[in-house]
Scaffold this active site. Structure first.
Site, mmCIF file in Angstrom:
data_model
loop_
_atom_site.group_PDB
_atom_site.id
_atom_site.type_symbol
_atom_site.label_atom_id
_atom_site.label_comp_id
_atom_site.label_asym_id
_atom_site.label_seq_id
_atom_site.Cartn_x
_atom_site.Cartn_y
_atom_site.Cartn_z
ATOM 1 N N TYR A 158 0.851 -1.192 0.000
ATOM 2 C CA TYR A 158 0.000 0.000 0.000
ATOM 3 C C TYR A 158 0.890 1.247 0.000
ATOM 4 O O TYR A 158 1.795 1.379 0.828
ATOM 5 C CB TYR A 158 -0.904 0.036 1.236
ATOM 6 C CG TYR A 158 -1.954 -1.052 1.249
ATOM 7 C CD1 TYR A 158 -3.185 -0.879 0.608
ATOM 8 C CD2 TYR A 158 -1.711 -2.262 1.888
ATOM 9 C CE1 TYR A 158 -4.139 -1.883 0.615
ATOM 10 C CE2 TYR A 158 -2.663 -3.275 1.887
ATOM 11 C CZ TYR A 158 -3.877 -3.079 1.251
ATOM 12 O OH TYR A 158 -4.820 -4.079 1.252
ATOM 13 N N SER A 159 0.615 2.166 -0.921
ATOM 14 C CA SER A 159 1.342 3.439 -0.932
ATOM 15 C C SER A 159 1.053 4.197 0.356
ATOM 16 O O SER A 159 -0.087 4.239 0.820
ATOM 17 C CB SER A 159 0.902 4.292 -2.127
ATOM 18 O OG SER A 159 1.216 3.655 -3.346
ATOM 19 N N CYS A 339 -0.226 7.050 -10.535
ATOM 20 C CA CYS A 339 -0.458 6.088 -9.469
ATOM 21 C C CYS A 339 -1.944 5.743 -9.416
ATOM 22 O O CYS A 339 -2.806 6.624 -9.460
ATOM 23 C CB CYS A 339 0.001 6.640 -8.119
ATOM 24 S SG CYS A 339 0.022 5.408 -6.789
ATOM 25 N N GLU A 379 3.585 3.944 -10.749
ATOM 26 C CA GLU A 379 3.337 2.890 -9.775
ATOM 27 C C GLU A 379 1.853 2.536 -9.842
ATOM 28 O O GLU A 379 0.995 3.284 -9.373
ATOM 29 C CB GLU A 379 3.696 3.349 -8.361
ATOM 30 C CG GLU A 379 3.548 2.247 -7.318
ATOM 31 C CD GLU A 379 4.091 2.687 -5.966
ATOM 32 O OE1 GLU A 379 5.275 2.400 -5.685
ATOM 33 O OE2 GLU A 379 3.334 3.318 -5.208
ATOM 34 N N TYR A 381 -1.228 -0.787 -9.758
ATOM 35 C CA TYR A 381 -1.467 -2.070 -9.097
ATOM 36 C C TYR A 381 -2.746 -2.706 -9.607
ATOM 37 O O TYR A 381 -3.530 -2.063 -10.275
ATOM 38 C CB TYR A 381 -1.539 -1.863 -7.574
ATOM 39 C CG TYR A 381 -2.305 -0.616 -7.161
ATOM 40 C CD1 TYR A 381 -3.695 -0.639 -7.042
ATOM 41 C CD2 TYR A 381 -1.630 0.591 -6.929
ATOM 42 C CE1 TYR A 381 -4.388 0.508 -6.670
ATOM 43 C CE2 TYR A 381 -2.331 1.727 -6.562
ATOM 44 C CZ TYR A 381 -3.707 1.692 -6.433
ATOM 45 O OH TYR A 381 -4.392 2.805 -6.079
#
Length: 381
Positions: A158-159, A339, A379, A381
Site C-alpha cells: 500500500y502506498s 499512481c 506505480e 497495481y
C-alpha cells in the site's frame, strides 16, 4: 489525521468530528491552536483527551480524525534527523520477520454516494519503520494462506499517504488510504464474502489498538525529487492512487521542514467516480487557496461529467484538455507521476500518444527521453 495528536504533548484546544463520514472544513493553524468550523464538533482540551475513559491513544477514534484543510502557517515537525539520511530506507522489515505495529485510527473518508468504501488508516510504528514520501508499506493480514496451508498470507503493498513525519508530526505514524475490496456475484448481485479482498477488509475493519504486521518500506520509483525546489511535479491519480501525492503536498505546503521552500509547481489530476468519492479534497483545495501560484488541482468525475466527445470524463480526458501546457512543462523538465489501478495506463498512454502525434512528435521517442531523464514515474497495481 495530521492536525490532532493523541498521546503527544501539545497546546491549544482540539475539535474532532463525531461523524467519520463527513469531512472537516476550514481548519486553521494559528500558532499552536487548532480550530474547525461549519460542523457540529465536540471539543476537548489536551488534558481531557488524556483523562477521558479511553486510557490509551489507540482506544479513541475521536483523537485521529483526518484534517481536510490546513491554514497557511506551517506545522512544526520532529525529529528532524529524519532529514539526514542520504538514501531512502529499504526493506527494513521483511515478510519472514515483519514489524508488529498498532492501529491508531480507521476513518471512512468518502461520502455516502461514493461507490465502495475508502478508509484513511493511521498506523503507529513507534518510529521503528521510517520511510520517505512515495514509498509503500507491505501488510500481512492475519490468518492462513488458503493456497499454502500453514503459511501466512502474502504481503499486500500500500502506498503511504503521509510524509515521513506521519499524521501526528512526530515521526511515529504512517497513513494508508485503502479501498475495501468487495466481490459481488454477477448473477445474483449479492456480495460473496469468501471472495472479498482479505487485506483491505482486514484494514478497514480494524479498530484502534489492533495489531498489524508490516514490512518495508519499499519502492524508489515514486520518491519525490527535492534537489530543485523550483521543479514542476505533475501528479496523476485514480482513486486511492492519490495516496503518495498527499504526502508530497503536505511536505510542500503544510510542514515546516529544513529544506528550501518549495517554489515550483505541483499540479494534481485526480480521477474518481463522483464528488462523494473525492479523497482529501478539502485539504487540496486549501492548498490551492493558500498557494495559487504553486498548486493546480483538476478533477475528473466519470459518473457526473462528460468529456468533449460526450463520453464519461476520465482523468486522461482532463489531461488532454491541458495537453499543450502539460507537454510544454515536460519539455522544460517537469516530473510526471502516475499512481492507481493499472487499468488507468492504457487510456492515458493512448491519449498522450494521440496528443504527441497531433503535435508532430513521435510518442515512443518522447517517452524514451522522459524515462532516460528520470522524469517518468509509474506505480500501478
Amino acid at each position: 489525521m495530521a492536525a490532532i495528536q493523541c498521546g503527544v504533548a501539545f497546546q491549544g484546544s482540539v475539535a474532532a468530528s463525531l461523524n467519520s463520514d463527513t469531512s472537516l472544513h476550514k481548519s486553521i493553524f494559528k500558532s499552536k491552536k487548532i480550530s474547525y468550523t461549519d460542523k457540529p464538533w465536540m471539543s476537548f482540551s489536551p488534558m481531557e483527551l488524556k483523562t477521558k475513559k479511553t486510557p490509551s491513544r489507540y482506544q479513541s477514534a475521536i483523537c485521529m480524525s483526518t484534517p481536510q484543510a490546513v491554514g497557511s502557517a506551517k506545522v512544526s515537525v520532529s525529529p528532524l534527523h529524519l532529514e539526514d539520511a542520504k538514501e531512502p530506507p529499504l526493506n527494513t522489515y521483511k515478510p519472514k520477520e515483519p514489524y508488529t505495529a498498532t492501529i491508531v485510527s480507521v476513518e471512512r473518508v468518502v461520502g455516502p454516494k461514493a461507490p465502495g468504501e475508502t478508509c484513511h488508516i493511521v498506523i503507529d510504528h513507534g518510529g521503528n519503520v521510517p520511510y520517505w514520501e512515495g514509498q509503500s508499506y507491505g501488510v500481512i493480514p492475519p490468518g492462513e494462506n488458503p493456497k499454502k496451508p500453514g503459511a501466512p498470507h502474502n504481503v499486500r503493498l500500500y502506498s503511504i499517504a503521509s510524509t515521513r513525519y506521519g499524521d501526528s508530526f512526530d515521526g511515529k505514524t504512517a497513513s494508508l488510504c485503502v479501498r475495501r475490496a468487495v466481490y459481488y456475484d454477477p448473477e445474483t448481485g449479492k456480495e460473496d464474502p469468501s471472495k472479498n479482498g482479505v487485506c483491505s477488509n482486514f484494514l478497514c475493519d480494524s479498530k484502534p489498538g489492533d495489531k498489524v504486521k508490516i514490512t518495508g518500506p519499499a519502492g524508489k520509483i515514486m520518491l519525490l525529487p527535492e534537489e530543485n525546489p523550483n521543479a514542476t511535479h505533475i501528479m496523476i491519480a485514480t482513486g486511492t492512487g492519490v495516496a503518495p501525492y498527499r504526502g508530497y503536498l503536505r511536505r510542500m505546503f503544510m510542514e515546516s521542514i529544513p529544506k528550501p521552500k518549495f517554489t515550483g509547481l505541483a499540479w494534481l489530476f485526480l480521477g474518481v467516480a463522483n464528488k462523494d468519492a473525492l479523497l482529501y479534497d478539502e485539504e487540496f483545495r486549501k492548498y490551492l487557496e493558500d498557494n495559487p501560484g504553486n498548486f493546480r488541482y483538476d478533477i475528473a468525475l466519470s459518473r457526473e461529467e462528460k468529456n468533449r466527445n460526450g463520453g464519461k470524463m476520465y482523468v486522461q480526458d482532463k489531461i488532454e484538455e491541458y495537453s499543450d501546457e502539460v507537454f510544454k512543462l515536460l519539455d522544460e523538465g517537469a516530473h510526471i507521476y502516475f499512481c492507481g489501478l493499472k487499468g488507468m495506463m492504457p487510456g492515458i498512454q493512448d491519449t498522450l500518444k494521440r496528443v504527441a502525434e497531433g503535435r508532430g512528435e513521435k510518442w515512443e521517442d518522447k517517452l524514451s527521453k522522459l524515462k532516460k531523464n528520470k522524469q517518468w514515474h509509474v506505480e500501478v497495481y
